[in-house]
Design an enzyme around this catalytic site. Structure first.
Site: not given
Length: 554
Positions: A81, A122-124, A194, A443, A469
Site C-alpha cells: 500500500d 501486509c494490509d490486504k 511498517c 486509501e 490507512s
C-alpha cells in the site's frame, strides 16, 4: 483415523503419473504417505514486509517435517500500500484481497493438499488469506513476518507516519529537502510490517485475537523469536490436521466479537471494518454493524501506538503483547472464550499473560478513553454509515462544522492542500473513490498526511467514500455509504455546503434542505468509467458491494 485428502491424487493404480510428477521434484515415496501441508508464501522483493518471508517459510518447513508432515510451498501475490500510495496503483490493493483468496482456493483444491500454513504480513494479504481459510475450511494456521523496528532521526525514535508528515513540513519551510532525504534513509530501518499501527500490524494482531495465529503476533520481524514462532507454527499445523481442527471451528461469532474488542482497545485501522465483515461473510456469519457500536461503547481504549500515540509495535511486544492486552480485557469481562489454533481456548492461552508496562497497556482507570478507538457515523450524508478512527482524532475535532471543499479525486485535493487553498474550518470532501467508483476504494493517506503536514490537523476535517490507512490521524471519516458512484448523498455536495460531524453522537450531517438535494439528484449523472474495459478493475467495479458490507464481491 483422519482421512488424508491428498491421497486422492497420490494413491491408486491410476495415479502413477501424479506420483511421478512429485518424484520429478525430489519427493520420496514415503513423503506421499504423509499429509501434504501447503506453505503459502507471499515472499517478494516488492515490499519490506515480505522481503524476508523465505526465512519464515524455511522455519515453518522445518516444523512441518519434524511433526511428520510433508511441506509443499507455493506463492501468491502481495501489494505494498505504501508504494501504491497516492497514484493510480492505489486502485489495486483492496481489489487484490479477493485475488489472494481466490488464488489460495485454486491451488489448495486443484492439488488436494491436506492443510496449510499461510505466511502473511501486509494490509490486504492477511484478510485475503483468512477469507480463503474460512472458505476452504481445511486445517489452517497463520503466521506473519512481524513488525518492523522503530527508526531513528535526530536522536529520536521515528517511523513511517513521521516521515509522511515531514513532507508537509518541507512545504511549509520547517524542514529542508536535505533533511528530508536523510530522514527517508533511516525512518524504516529494515524488514517487517511498517513501524506503526497500520492495517498490516492491526490485522496481524487481530488474527491472534481471532485465534488463527499462535500467540506472539507482536514479536519483531528481525528476532530469533519470530523464527522460533514460525517453526512452532509448522509443528502446530500437523497437530491441527491430526485433531481435525478447522478454521470454522475457530472463526465464530465469539472470535469475531473478541477481534472487535481488541480492535477497539488498540484503536486499530479503520480498514478492519472492511475486512472483519468480509471474513464473517465467508464463514456465513452475519456481521451486524450494531455490534460494532455496542463493542465500541463498552471497550476502553488501552493502547495507543503510532500514529495516534508515541509508542511503537515493539513497545507493545515488550509490554506483554496481544495476550497481555487480552488478559486485561478478560478481567474487564469483555472477552468470550473460544477455540484457537493452539488447540486450546482463548482463556487457556492467556491465563499466564502479564502486562509488563502500564504506560503501553493501560488499565481501565488510566485508559485513553472509556470507549473504543473506532466510531461509526450515520446521517443524511451517510445513510448506510461511515467509519472514523476516533483514536487518531484530537478531542477538539470530535465536533466540527464547516464549509465543504469538494474534489472528485484525491490528487486534486492533495494539490489544493499543498497550495494553501484549504483554510481553517474547511471540510475537505473527496468522492468517487469508493469500491465501485474508484474503483478499488483508494486509501486517502496522502491527503490526510498533507493536512497534518500543513498544520491543519486540528482545524480541518476530511470526508470520503474512499478509505484510510491505519497510518491516518486527524478528523478523517471514510467509507461514506452509499458511495458517490451509486448516487449517494456525497455525490450531491457542492462547494460551500455546510457539513457537521459529531463523533460522540455518531452523526454526519449535510446541512442542505431536502428539496435542494432532490433537485440536485434529478440532475446528477453517474460519471463515465475511466478503467479499461475487460480489465480486472472493470470486472471488480461491476461486482463489488458497499464498503459497509465489507466490499465483498456479489
Amino acid at each position: 483415523m483422519i482421512k488424508i485428502r491428498s491421497h486422492i491424487s497420490t494413491k491408486g493404480l491410476e495415479r502413477a503419473t501424479h506420483r511421478a510428477l512429485y518424484y520429478s521434484m525430489g519427493f520420496l515415496p514415503e513423503d506421499l504417505d504423509k499429509p501434504l501441508i501447503a506453505i503459502v508464501n507471499t515472499q517478494n522483493e516488492a515490499m519490506p514486509g515480505h522481503v524476508h518471508l523465505d526465512t519464515i517459510a524455511k522455519a515453518v518447513r522445518e516444523g512441518v517435517i519434524e511433526a511428520g508432515g510433508t511441506p509443499v510451498e507455493f506463492p501468491t501475490i502481495a501489494i505494498c500500500d505504501g508504494i501504491a500510495q497516492g497514484h493510480y496503483g492505489m486502485h489495486y490493493p483492496l481489489a487484490s484481497r479477493e485475488l489472494i483468496a481466490d488464488s489460495v482456493e485454486c491451488m489448495m483444491n486443484a492439488h488436494a493438499y491436506d492443510a496449510m500454513v499461510l505466511i502473511t504480513q501486509c494490509d490486504k494479504v492477511t484478510p485475503g488469506m483468512l477469507m480463503a481459510a474460512v472458505r476452504l475450511n481445511i486445517p489452517a494456521i497463520m503466521i506473519s513476518g512481524g513488525p518492523m523496528l522503530a527508526g531513528c532521526f535526530g536522536g529520536e525514535r521515528k517511523g513511517y507516519t513521521d516521515l509522511i508528515e515531514a513532507q508537509g513540513e518541507v512545504q511549509r519551510g520547517l524542514m529542508t529537502r536535505e533533511e528530508l532525504s536523510e530522514f527517508e534513509q533511516c525512518a524504516l530501518p529494515g524488514c517487517g510490517a511498517c513501524n506503526i499501527l497500520g492495517t498490516a500490524n492491526t490485522m496481524n494482531f487481530l488474527t491472534e485475537a481471532l485465534g488463527m495465529a499462535l500467540p506472539g503476533s507482536t514479536i519483531p520481524a528481525v528476532t530469533g523469536k519470530r523464527l522460533a514462532l514460525a517453526k512452532e507454527t509448522g509443528k502446530k499445523i500437523v497437530e491441527l490436521f491430526k485433531k481435525d481442527i478447522k478454521p470454522r471451528d475457530i472463526i465464530t461469532e465469539n472470535s469475531l466479537y473478541n477481534a472487535l474488542v481488541v480492535d477497539m482497545a488498540i484503536g486499530g485501522s479503520s480498514n478492519t471494518l472492511l475486512h472483519l465483515p468480509a471474513i464473517a461473510h465467508e464463514a456465513g456469519i452475519e456481521f451486524d454493524m450494531e455490534m460494532v457500536k455496542e463493542v465500541n461503547l463498552k471497550t476502553p481504549h488501552l493502547v495507543k501506538l503510532k500514529p495516534a500515540g508515541d509508542h511503537f509495535p515493539e513497545d507493545l511486544n515488550r509490554a506483554g503483547g496481544i495476550a497481555a492486552l487480552m488478559k486485561e480485557l478478560k478481567e474487564l469481562n469483555l472477552l468470550k472464550d473460544n477455540l484457537t489454533v493452539t488447540a486450546n481456548t482463548v482463556f487457556e492461552n492467556i491465563k499466564d499473560a502479564q502486562v509488563l508496562d502500564r504506560e503501553v497497556i493501560r488499565d481501565l482507570d488510566t485508559a485513553y478513553s472509556k470507549t473504543g478507538g473506532i466510531s461509526l457515523l450515520y446521517g443524511n450524508l451517510a445513510p448506510d454509515g461511515s467509519v472514523c478512527k476516533k483514536a487518531g482524532v484530537a478531542p477538539s475535532m470530535f465536533k466540527h462544522r464547516g464549509p465543504a471543499r469538494v474534489f472528485d479525486r484525491e490528487e486534486e485535493a492533495v494539490k489544493a492542500i499543498y497550495n494553501g487553498e484549504i483554510k481553517e474550518g474547511d471540510v475537505v470532501v473527496i468522492r468517487y473513490e469508493g469500491p465501485k467508483g474508484g474503483p478499488g476504494m483508494r486509501e486517502m493517506l496522502t491527503a490526510t498526511s498533507a493536512i497534518i503536514g500543513m498544520g491543519l490537523g486540528e482545524k480541518v476535517a476530511l470526508i470520503t467514500d474512499g478509505r484510510f490507512s491505519g497510518a491516518t490521524r486527524g478528523a478523517a471519516i471514510g467509507h461514506v455509504s452509499p458511495e458517490a458512484a451509486e448516487g449517494g448523498p456525497i455525490a450531491l455536495i457542492e462547494d460551500g455546503d455546510i457539513i457537521s460531524l459529531d463523533l460522540d453522537k455518531g452523526e454526519l450531517t449535510l446541512e442542505v434542505d431536502e428539496e435542494v438535494l432532490k433537485e440536485r439528484r434529478e440532475k446528477w449523472q453517474p460519471p463515465k468509467s475511466t478503467v479499461q474495459k475487460g480489465s480486472y478493475l472493470d470486472r471488480y467495479s461491476r461486482l463489488v458491494s458497499s464498503a459497509m458490507n465489507g466490499a465483498v464481491l456479489k
